[in-house]
Design a protein around this motif. Structure first.
Motif, PDB file in Angstrom:
ATOM      1  N   ALA A  89     -29.876   5.833 -22.699  1.00 49.79           N
ATOM      2  CA  ALA A  89     -31.123   6.215 -22.396  1.00 49.79           C
ATOM      3  C   ALA A  89     -31.220   7.913 -23.509  1.00 49.79           C
ATOM      4  CB  ALA A  89     -31.057   7.018 -21.336  1.00 49.79           C
ATOM      5  N   GLY A  90     -32.798   7.831 -23.954  1.00 50.94           N
ATOM      6  CA  GLY A  90     -33.241   8.539 -24.802  1.00 50.94           C
ATOM      7  C   GLY A  90     -32.268   8.882 -26.286  1.00 50.94           C
ATOM      8  N   HIS A  91     -31.654   7.802 -26.210  1.00 53.80           N
ATOM      9  CA  HIS A  91     -31.560   7.606 -28.328  1.00 53.80           C
ATOM     10  C   HIS A  91     -32.318   7.665 -28.643  1.00 53.80           C
ATOM     11  CE1 HIS A  91     -29.181   5.760 -31.770  1.00 53.80           C
ATOM     12  NE2 HIS A  91     -27.875   6.501 -31.189  1.00 53.80           N
ATOM     13  N   PRO A  92     -32.728   8.203 -29.874  1.00 49.12           N
ATOM     14  CA  PRO A  92     -34.095   7.302 -31.093  1.00 49.12           C
ATOM     15  C   PRO A  92     -34.092   6.906 -31.172  1.00 49.12           C
ATOM     16  CG  PRO A  92     -32.518   9.570 -31.936  1.00 49.12           C
ATOM     17  CD  PRO A  92     -32.009   8.681 -30.537  1.00 49.12           C
ATOM     18  N   SER A  93     -33.403   5.880 -31.302  1.00 52.15           N
ATOM     19  CA  SER A  93     -33.316   4.468 -31.568  1.00 52.15           C
ATOM     20  C   SER A  93     -34.130   3.218 -31.246  1.00 52.15           C
ATOM     21  CB  SER A  93     -31.760   3.405 -31.763  1.00 52.15           C
ATOM     22  OG  SER A  93     -31.306   4.044 -33.348  1.00 52.15           O
ATOM     23  N   ILE A  94     -34.425   4.170 -29.691  1.00 50.34           N
ATOM     24  CA  ILE A  94     -34.991   3.101 -29.145  1.00 50.34           C
ATOM     25  C   ILE A  94     -36.824   3.134 -29.140  1.00 50.34           C
ATOM     26  CG2 ILE A  94     -36.161   3.325 -26.007  1.00 50.34           C
ATOM     27  CD1 ILE A  94     -33.134   4.220 -25.554  1.00 50.34           C
ATOM     28  N   VAL A  95     -37.081   5.038 -29.375  1.00 52.88           N
ATOM     29  CA  VAL A  95     -38.294   4.249 -30.340  1.00 52.88           C
ATOM     30  C   VAL A  95     -38.580   3.995 -30.838  1.00 52.88           C
ATOM     31  CG1 VAL A  95     -40.061   6.071 -30.613  1.00 52.88           C
ATOM     32  CG2 VAL A  95     -38.056   6.967 -28.955  1.00 52.88           C
ATOM     33  N   GLN A  96     -38.024   3.603 -31.996  1.00 53.72           N
ATOM     34  CA  GLN A  96     -38.437   2.925 -33.161  1.00 53.72           C
ATOM     35  C   GLN A  96     -38.439   1.483 -33.191  1.00 53.72           C
ATOM     36  OE1 GLN A  96     -34.755   3.256 -36.231  1.00 53.72           O
ATOM     37  NE2 GLN A  96     -36.220   1.886 -37.694  1.00 53.72           N
ATOM     38  N   LEU A  97     -37.021   1.188 -32.103  1.00 53.28           N
ATOM     39  CA  LEU A  97     -37.129  -0.009 -31.679  1.00 53.28           C
ATOM     40  C   LEU A  97     -38.129  -0.983 -31.043  1.00 53.28           C
ATOM     41  CD1 LEU A  97     -33.162  -0.874 -31.229  1.00 53.28           C
ATOM     42  CD2 LEU A  97     -34.523  -2.280 -33.120  1.00 53.28           C
ATOM     43  N   THR A  98     -39.015   0.065 -30.325  1.00 53.51           N
ATOM     44  CA  THR A  98     -40.124  -0.015 -29.690  1.00 53.51           C
ATOM     45  C   THR A  98     -40.831  -0.101 -30.225  1.00 53.51           C
ATOM     46  OG1 THR A  98     -38.835   0.969 -27.221  1.00 53.51           O
ATOM     47  CG2 THR A  98     -41.277   0.291 -27.318  1.00 53.51           C
ATOM     48  N   GLY A  99     -41.116   0.228 -31.682  1.00 50.85           N
ATOM     49  CA  GLY A  99     -42.925   0.414 -32.152  1.00 50.85           C
ATOM     50  C   GLY A  99     -41.820  -0.763 -32.955  1.00 50.85           C
ATOM     51  N   ILE A 100     -41.467  -0.954 -33.153  1.00 48.48           N
ATOM     52  CA  ILE A 100     -40.890  -2.608 -34.339  1.00 48.48           C
ATOM     53  C   ILE A 100     -41.676  -4.455 -33.405  1.00 48.48           C
ATOM     54  CG2 ILE A 100     -39.325  -3.962 -35.276  1.00 48.48           C
ATOM     55  CD1 ILE A 100     -37.796  -1.886 -36.199  1.00 48.48           C
ATOM     56  N   TYR A 101     -41.257  -3.488 -31.803  1.00 53.72           N
ATOM     57  CA  TYR A 101     -41.710  -4.897 -30.901  1.00 53.72           C
ATOM     58  C   TYR A 101     -42.900  -5.120 -31.101  1.00 53.72           C
ATOM     59  CZ  TYR A 101     -42.148  -7.147 -26.816  1.00 53.72           C
ATOM     60  OH  TYR A 101     -42.605  -8.446 -25.390  1.00 53.72           O
ATOM     61  N   HIS A 102     -43.581  -3.878 -30.584  1.00 55.77           N
ATOM     62  CA  HIS A 102     -45.157  -3.063 -30.749  1.00 55.77           C
ATOM     63  C   HIS A 102     -46.007  -4.497 -31.739  1.00 55.77           C
ATOM     64  CE1 HIS A 102     -45.476  -3.387 -26.712  1.00 55.77           C
ATOM     65  NE2 HIS A 102     -44.371  -2.241 -26.891  1.00 55.77           N
ATOM     66  N   ASN A 103     -45.574  -4.016 -32.813  1.00 55.74           N
ATOM     67  CA  ASN A 103     -45.318  -4.103 -34.273  1.00 55.74           C
ATOM     68  C   ASN A 103     -45.082  -5.975 -34.538  1.00 55.74           C
ATOM     69  OD1 ASN A 103     -47.085  -1.700 -34.907  1.00 55.74           O
ATOM     70  ND2 ASN A 103     -45.482  -1.143 -36.148  1.00 55.74           N
ATOM     71  N   LEU A 104     -44.544  -6.748 -34.508  1.00 54.75           N
ATOM     72  CA  LEU A 104     -44.442  -7.652 -34.294  1.00 54.75           C
ATOM     73  C   LEU A 104     -45.521  -8.220 -33.174  1.00 54.75           C
ATOM     74  CD1 LEU A 104     -40.706  -8.397 -34.421  1.00 54.75           C
ATOM     75  CD2 LEU A 104     -41.930  -8.271 -36.215  1.00 54.75           C
ATOM     76  N   LEU A 105     -45.210  -8.408 -32.090  1.00 56.50           N
ATOM     77  CA  LEU A 105     -46.511  -8.950 -31.121  1.00 56.50           C
ATOM     78  C   LEU A 105     -47.798  -8.667 -31.456  1.00 56.50           C
ATOM     79  CD1 LEU A 105     -45.838  -9.456 -27.853  1.00 56.50           C
ATOM     80  CD2 LEU A 105     -46.508  -7.508 -27.930  1.00 56.50           C
TER      81      LEU A 105
END
Length: 156
Positions: free
Chosen positions: A134-150
């Motif tokens: 929890a709180g790892h900076p990669s989470i924000v980056q991966l969540t952004g990628i997920y939403h950009n693909l969506l």
């Protein structure tokens, strides 16, 4: 929810198989009209919700042949299987008892099976990472990628 990303859901239908009844191999219709309305649903995903306990009937296995290979599905009451609408599938004969279930279709926000599969894999990985780190900076980056693909693949 993230496996389907539903846009529209066809009202559920119900079936009961007993006494040797079965439903042979088929692919569901690509589009289903909702009775009494002008509404149509593209059947990107098929779902079967089991109402009978597996030990209350013999046979009745839902056989699904799709991009993930052949599967034999006979789930406990209250459990549901979700599979691509493009899948070849059948219900094997029920030789004892009765198999009662509901079935319906979903039109996804994302039309392509392969794109939905990638989004689901990424969503599961993000959730796991959220639990493990929890709180790892990669989470924000991966969540952004997920939403950009969506955003790229979604059809609203």
């Amino acid at each position: 929810m993230s496996a389907a990303l539903p846009r529209k859901i066809f009202p559920p239908l119900f079936n009961r198989y007993e006494g040797g009844e079965a439903f042979g191999y088929h692919v569901d219709n690509a589009v289903r009209g909702i009775s009494g309305t002008a509404e149509r649903v593209r059947t990107d995903l098929s779902a079967t919700l089991f109402f009978s306990e597996p030990d209350s009937y013999d046979g009745g296995v839902l056989g699904i042949d799709d991009t993930y290979g052949p599967r034999a599905v006979k789930l406990p009451a209250g459990h549901m299987v979700l599979y691509p609408g493009t899948s070849l599938h059948k219900v094997n004969p029920v030789t004892r008892g009765a198999r009662v279930s509901s079935f319906f279709w979903m039109q996804s926000l994302v039309r392509e099976d392969s794109q939905r599969a990638l989004l689901l894999d990424m969503d599961v990985a993000i959730q796991r990472l959220n639990q493990d780190a929890a709180g790892h900076p990669s989470i924000v980056q991966l969540t952004g990628i997920y939403h950009n693909l969506l955003r790229r693949w979604v059809d609203v």
